[in-house]
Design an enzyme around this catalytic site. Structure first.
Site, PDB file in Angstrom:
ATOM      1  N   TYR A  58      26.827  15.876  27.934  1.00 13.91           N
ATOM      2  CA  TYR A  58      25.379  15.943  28.134  1.00 13.91           C
ATOM      3  C   TYR A  58      24.709  15.399  26.883  1.00 13.91           C
ATOM      4  O   TYR A  58      25.089  15.750  25.767  1.00 13.91           O
ATOM      5  CB  TYR A  58      24.950  17.401  28.356  1.00 13.91           C
TER       6      TYR A  58
ATOM      7  N   GLU B 228      17.151  11.931  29.235  1.00 13.54           N
ATOM      8  CA  GLU B 228      18.358  12.728  29.450  1.00 13.54           C
ATOM      9  C   GLU B 228      19.443  11.902  30.129  1.00 13.54           C
ATOM     10  O   GLU B 228      19.174  11.218  31.114  1.00 13.54           O
ATOM     11  CB  GLU B 228      17.996  13.936  30.337  1.00 13.54           C
TER      12      GLU B 228
END
Ligand code: GDP
Ligand code: MN
Length: 402
Positions: free
Chosen positions: A112, A200
């Site tokens: 992530y 993101e």
């Protein structure tokens, strides 16, 4: 402003961050044609992904790996004819109008990587975890220590040494370190250059070792960006990515009239001038046991048209069982608002109780105007002050709600 994954991946690719080849399509036939093109170019598997402004698509069955034309057709057909329901969508789900068809990649590990504004620290922050993928929310809750946070200097941005330390902390080794550091630095630059509020990548992946890439390759296979609306004027190529189909229809109409409107779950519609007053109006409704149906700030210089549109928007919400009009006349003159209310009410047609509280500039004239129009506004109740207004509107809403 939010954008779709395919648009976000486009921005990443322009910034030099590796993403799999793919294209956005809007029909089953185009999805199949694109999948065939990728199969012909050597992909053994293709991924079909619903494009909506919500995550959790994988678990909802709207990210599908396919290895034949017929599987591609089935997946595209399914996604374009079913609503996507995930923890990030409203309960009734979202209609899917666009798909991303991309070359699937083999995954050895999922990470992530994101940048957002840390309001407590007053700075941009890089967030990363070696436990990326569809479980990131659970990781954040269960083992917050698995999430690394690196504050970014407001002027210097992400420093290469910070990126390298983070890469090692995440467990990257060999050639991957250079690749992931490059990705982090490019993402940090892109975040600032585009006035993003969120950038993101989840997951950022490593492919298994292969010929020509013994360490595996690092790339982004899902991306999400939000941008600062107030900075869009200087990013034409980003504002052009706006997809009205993904917006709440009422919020979009409000925006076009210069109104700030946010739909909520309650049954008391609110029409207020000033954001602070709108917040306190919602508070006092709650204090008296009611639930606001919306936040609506008509602003300091609302025209008749804007007020009419505001009423139209409030009343188009079937859940609304009473309306509270709360105006504090400062720059805005109360009598002007009173006339706008009457004009709007005549045009829109009120069937639910409308409680009006006016105070401030020209209030006496406003009360007189409203009084004269009582016959045209049979559901109007005039309140003496805000407390009285809140009590009256909550009582009215609960009576109507039965
Ligand atoms: P999200 O659920 O909305 O975040 O959608 P993602 O695009 O992140 O996909 C969810 C998951 O599907 C990823 O975390 C991967 O595990 C898997 N996935 C997506 N694309 C691929 C791919 O090209 N190859 C493989 N093997 N898995 C993929
Ligand atoms: Mn994802």
């Amino acid at each position: 402003m939010k954008i779709h994954e395919y648009q976000a991946c486009g921005l990443l690719a322009e910034a030099g961050i590796p993403v799999p080849p793919g294209a956005m399509v809007q029909s089953v036939d185009d999805a199949v044609a694109k999948a065939d093109e990728l199969f012909d170019a050597g992909s053994t598997r293709v991924v079909i992904k619903a494009q909506v402004h919500a995550g959790g698509r994988g678990k909802a069955g709207f990210v599908k790996l396919v290895s034949s034309t017929s599987e591609a057709r089935d997946a595209a057909k399914y996604m374009l004819s079913n609503r996507l329901v995930s923890p990030q969508t409203p309960p009734e789900g979202l209609e899917v109008k666009r798909l991303l068809v991309a070359a699937a990649v083999d995954i050895a590990a999922e990470y992530y990587l994101a940048i957002t504004v840390d309001r407590a620290r007053h700075t941009n922050t890089l967030i990363a975890s070696a436990e990326g993928g569809v479980e990131i929310e659970a990781v954040a809750e269960r083992s917050p220590e698995a999430i690394h946070k690196v504050p970014l200097h407001p002027l210097l941005g992400l420093q290469p040494h910070q990126a390298r330390s983070l890469a090692f902390a995440l467990g990257f080794t060999g050639k991957q370190v250079g690749q992931v550091v490059g990705i982090m630095l490019k993402l940090a630059r892109l975040f600032v250059e585009t006035d993003a509020t969120l950038a993101e990548i989840n997951p950022l992946i490593i492919t298994p070792p292969a010929e020509g890439a013994p360490d595996g390759r690092v790339m982004a296979i899902d991306a999400k960006f939000n941008f600062d609306d107030n900075a869009l004027f200087r990013h034409k190529h980003i504002s052009e990515m706006f997809d009205p189909a993904e917006e709440n229809a009422a919020e979009l109409r409000a925006k076009n009239f210069g109104l700030s409107y946010v739909a909520l779950d309650g049954n008391i519609g609110c029409l207020v001038n000033g954001a602070g007053l709108a917040m306190s109006t919602m508070d006092i409704i709650k204090l008296h046991g009611g639930e606001p149906a919306n936040f609506l700030d008509v602003g300091g210089s609302a025209t008749d048209e804007a007020v009419t549109e505001a009423f139209r928007i409030i009343l188009s919400d079937d859940a609304v069982q009473a309306v509270l009009v709360n105006i504090f006349g400062g720059i805005m003159q109360c009598d002007k608002i009173a006339r706008a209310i009457i004009a709007a009410a005549k045009e829109v047609g009120f069937t639910v109780p409308m409680v009006v509280r006016l105070e401030g500039t020209n209030v006496a004239e406003a009360r007189r105007v409203l009084d004269e129009s009582r016959s045209e506004l049979p559901t109007m109740v005039v309140a003496t002050d805000l407390e009285d207004a809140a009590r009256k509107v909550c009582a009215a809403a609960s009576v109507t709600a039965g």
